[in-house]
Scaffold this motif. Structure first.
Motif, mmCIF file in Angstrom:
data_model
loop_
_atom_site.group_PDB
_atom_site.id
_atom_site.type_symbol
_atom_site.label_atom_id
_atom_site.label_comp_id
_atom_site.label_asym_id
_atom_site.label_seq_id
_atom_site.Cartn_x
_atom_site.Cartn_y
_atom_site.Cartn_z
ATOM 1 N N HIS B 33 0.844 -1.195 0.000
ATOM 2 C CA HIS B 33 0.000 0.000 0.000
ATOM 3 C C HIS B 33 0.880 1.247 0.000
ATOM 4 O O HIS B 33 1.770 1.381 0.841
ATOM 5 N N ARG B 37 2.421 1.561 3.545
ATOM 6 C CA ARG B 37 3.631 0.746 3.376
ATOM 7 C C ARG B 37 3.439 -0.657 3.956
ATOM 8 O O ARG B 37 4.407 -1.352 4.236
ATOM 9 N N GLU B 38 2.197 -1.066 4.156
ATOM 10 C CA GLU B 38 1.934 -2.443 4.566
ATOM 11 C C GLU B 38 1.599 -3.250 3.310
ATOM 12 O O GLU B 38 1.016 -2.739 2.366
ATOM 13 N N ARG B 39 1.957 -4.509 3.345
ATOM 14 C CA ARG B 39 1.653 -5.381 2.220
ATOM 15 C C ARG B 39 0.143 -5.556 2.098
ATOM 16 O O ARG B 39 -0.535 -5.835 3.089
ATOM 17 N N THR B 40 -0.379 -5.401 0.883
ATOM 18 C CA THR B 40 -1.789 -5.719 0.649
ATOM 19 C C THR B 40 -1.914 -6.959 -0.229
ATOM 20 O O THR B 40 -2.997 -7.517 -0.362
ATOM 21 N N ASP B 42 -2.036 -10.649 -1.178
ATOM 22 C CA ASP B 42 -2.450 -11.802 -0.385
ATOM 23 C C ASP B 42 -1.700 -13.035 -0.888
ATOM 24 O O ASP B 42 -1.964 -13.532 -1.990
ATOM 25 N N LEU B 43 -0.810 -13.516 -0.061
ATOM 26 C CA LEU B 43 0.072 -14.625 -0.417
ATOM 27 C C LEU B 43 -0.678 -15.837 -0.958
ATOM 28 O O LEU B 43 -0.170 -16.574 -1.807
#
Lengths: 369, 369
Positions: B33, B37-40, B42-43
Motif C-alpha cells: 500500500h 507501506r503495509e503489504r496488501t 495476499d500470499l
C-alpha cells in the motif's frame, strides 16, 4: 539445628522450612515496609544459614523465631506456613483453563453487560475471566460516545499507547497510515506483531456500522497452531522455532522485531501468535530456509481463514469487542464506504494490567462472599 | 524454471531467489500500500511455486518478472536484490557492540548536552547509541522544569505508563507506596521486574539534591552475570533457568510475574536482568530448590554491590540519568531529609520505541552525510 526449621501441626504432618526462606519472608514492619509492602530487609545482613537462638509457639499456633545473628524476632502464622508446605503453593487465581474454540463458537461469543462490567466487581470479574479463558468477549450496550473505549480501559488501568496513539479511529481515511484505515478486506491477523511488546489485549468499540460489508472475523490462533501441530509436525516446528522479521515503517518510525510466528513458553505451551500478512518483513534467509518458511507459513495462513475455525459476525453499534491479541486473530471483510458509515474506535490494554485487575477483582469478590 | 529465479550480475556472481519470496516482496503500489507501506498482496492468491510467464532485464539492470498465475508484473532493483543475495542481510544498524563495564567506568559515564540531544539528529543519535552500547548515559544541563523528563521522552516517542503513573516523583513522602519514595538506602535493583513487560529504559531527572547522602550507584548487570558465570557455573545455571516470583501488591494492584533473574535470549546472550530485593516474592519451591535458589541469589546480590563493579556518584541538578532497565541496576545511599531537599522526577520509555527512534535517527544522519 541445621539449615531448616521443622514445624509439626496437630494432625501430625510436618514440614522442614529452609531457615533462609523464613528469615527473608519475615513480614514485620521492619522487614516489610508497612506502606509500600516492599521488602526492606537486606538478605545479605544475615548468613546463608541464619542462626536460630530459639524457636517456639505463641498463641493460636504461631511460630516464633528469635534469630541469633541480629537478635530479630519473627512470627509466622500457621495457616500461612501450611499453605506453603502442603497446599497449592500458587495463590494466583487468574489462570482459568484456556478454552480452545473453532467455528462452533459462532453465535456463542461470551457477552457481558456494560453496566455490570463498569459498576460491579462481579461483572468485571466475569468479563475478564472470559477474556482470559476464551480470549474473546463482547461488552454489550457500551454507550456510543467518543473515547468510551478508553474509559473502559480505565476500569482496568489505562490504555497502552503505540505509534497509532492512545486510541485509534478505524474508518476510511484519504491518506491512511495503516491498512485498517481503508475499506479493504483485512485477513485475520494480530496487531503490532512487529513489536517486541505486542499488545496483550485489543478493544474495538463499534460506533457506527451502516456500510454494506465489513463483517468481522475472528479465529483462535492457539486452535490453529494446535491443528497445524497435528497435521504437519515439520511445519509446526518451523513456525515455532524460526525467528521471522516483522516490520512497520513510515515517516515517523521503523518498528521491527524478529520472533517465531508461534511463540511457545518454557514449558512448550502456546504463548503468543504473531501473524500479519501486511507486516511480514522481507526475510533474509538462505534459499532453502526461505522455502521451508514460506511453505509452513502458507499452511498456517490457510488454516487462519478456514471456515472450520473462523467465526464471522456483524458488529452492532454499542458492541465493544475485546480479545487477546496474543492469541485471537481478527479481520474484516471489505466494505463499501459509499453505502454508509463504518466507524470503530480501538485501543490496547496490556497483559500485566489485565491480570493485576483480575487478581484484585477475584479477591474482592471472594472477600465479599 | 523450477522454484527459483537465478540472477547474474556483471561481475559474474549469481544467486537463485526463491520465486515465492520474489512474488511476496513485490513493492508495486498494488502489492504494497503506497501510504501505509503495509503489504496488501495476499500470499494465498498464488501457488506455493508461482509460475513465471517471462523474466528479463529493464533499464539499469532491474529484473522484470511477468507472473503466469495472475498476469502481474514485478520489478526488482539490482542493488536491492544484491543486498539480499550477498551483503549483510540485516539493515538494522541499531546494534552497537555492547560494552560491558565495571567500576573503572567511574567518572566516565557518557555525557551529552541537552540542547544537542533535543535539537539535532546527530545529538539524538549519539545519546541513544551510547544508551544501547553502555546501557547508561547522562543528558547534562536538562532544564530543571516540572515534567521536563516527560518532554525528553517525547523526543523519542512518549513515556511508558505504569501503576506509578506516566512519571513519578522520587522524594520523601509520608505514606509512600514505593521504597524509592522514602529516604532509605536502595540497594542496586531493576525497576518493575515483577512485570512481564518490565520497562526497557528509565530516565531520572535530578531537580534538587541538597540533602546529605543520597549518592547514586549503578552496576552493569550483564557484567555481573558474566562474572558469576565464570566464578560459579552452577549458580549461573540456577539463576538463568529457574523462574522466580516477583510481586508488588498494594490496595490498587497485584502485579506478579515469574521469570529467571538472568534472562537469556534464544542464542544464550544476556537479554534481561530482573533483580530487586524488595520485589522478590515468597518463593514456593521444594526445600532443596529453595536452598539452591537462595545460595545462587545471594552470590549475585553480593556481586551487585561489590565495589569492583559498582560506580557511585552524586547527581547534580540538571543531570538526566538515563539507563537500560533490562541491564543496568541502580540504587542510592540513604539520605537525611532534614539536611536539604532531594527531588528527582522519573519515567520509563520502552525498548521498541527507543530502537525505532534510533533507526530513524541513523537514517537521517546517514542521508544528510
Amino acid at each position: 539445628m541445621g539449615r531448616s526449621l521443622e514445624v509439626t501441626w496437630n494432625d501430625g504432618r510436618s514440614y522442614a522450612f529452609p531457615l533462609i526462606w523464613l528469615r527473608d519472608n519475615c513480614d514485620c514492619p521492619r522487614c516489610l515496609h508497612p506502606h509500600t509492602r516492599e521488602r526492606t530487609f537486606d538478605l545479605l545482613t544475615v548468613p546463608e544459614t541464619p542462626r536460630v537462638a530459639s524457636a517456639g509457639l505463641a498463641g493460636r499456633g504461631a511460630v516464633m523465631v528469635l534469630w541469633g545473628d541480629d537478635g530479630h524476632t519473627s512470627k509466622y502464622e500457621p495457616d500461612w506456613l501450611r499453605r506453603y508446605a502442603f497446599e497449592s503453593s500458587d495463590d494466583d487465581l487468574t489462570r482459568p483453563d484456556v478454552v480452545l474454540w473453532d467455528a462452533s463458537l459462532s453465535g456463542h461469543v461470551p457477552r457481558f453487560d456494560y453496566r455490570a462490567v463498569m459498576e460491579s466487581e462481579q461483572g468485571l470479574e466475569a468479563w475478564l475471566s472470559a477474556l482470559l479463558g476464551h480470549g474473546v468477549a463482547v461488552v454489550a450496550d457500551t454507550p456510543c460516545r467518543d473515547r468510551e473505549v478508553v474509559r473502559v480501559t480505565e476500569r482496568i488501568a489505562y490504555a497502552r499507547r503505540s505509534n497509532f496513539g492512545e486510541h485509534f479511529e478505524v474508518q476510511t481515511e484519504t491518506n491512511p497510515i495503516n491498512n485498517a484505515y481503508t475499506a479493504l478486506k483485512l485477513p485475520n491477523h494480530t496487531d503490532l506483531c512487529n513489536w517486541e511488546r505486542s499488545p496483550g489485549y485489543q478493544f474495538l468499540h463499534c460506533l457506527e456500522n451502516a456500510a454494506t460489508g465489513g463483517e468481522s472475523t475472528l479465529v483462535d490462533g492457539f486452535r490453529i497452531a494446535e491443528a497445524l501441530r497435528r497435521a504437519d509436525a515439520g511445519a509446526f516446528r518451523v513456525l515455532s522455532t524460526m525467528p521471522v522479521l516483522f516490520r512497520f515503517h513510515d515517516t515517523e518510525c521503523d518498528l521491527r522485531f524478529h520472533a517465531p510466528i508461534v511463540g511457545l513458553d518454557g514449558s512448550g505451551r502456546f504463548e503468543r501468535i504473531r501473524f500479519n500478512l501486511g507486516l511480514f518483513g522481507v526475510q533474509a534467509l538462505p534459499p532453502d530456509e526461505t522455502a521451508a518458511l514460506y511453505a509452513a507459513y502458507r499452511k498456517f495462513a490457510q488454516l487462519v481463514r478456514d471456515d472450520r475455525y473462523q467465526i464471522r459476525f456483524r458488529l452492532r453499534p454499542g458492541d465493544l469487542l475485546t480479545f487477546d491479541n496474543w492469541r485471537v486473530l481478527h479481520g474484516r471483510l471489505a466494505y463499501q464506504p459509499s453505502t454508509g458509515k463504518r466507524h470503530l474506535q480501538g485501543c490496547y490494554v496490556d497483559r500485566d494490567e489485565v491480570l493485576s485487575r483480575l487478581r484484585m477483582s477475584i479477591s474482592a469478590v471472594t472477600d465479599a462472599a
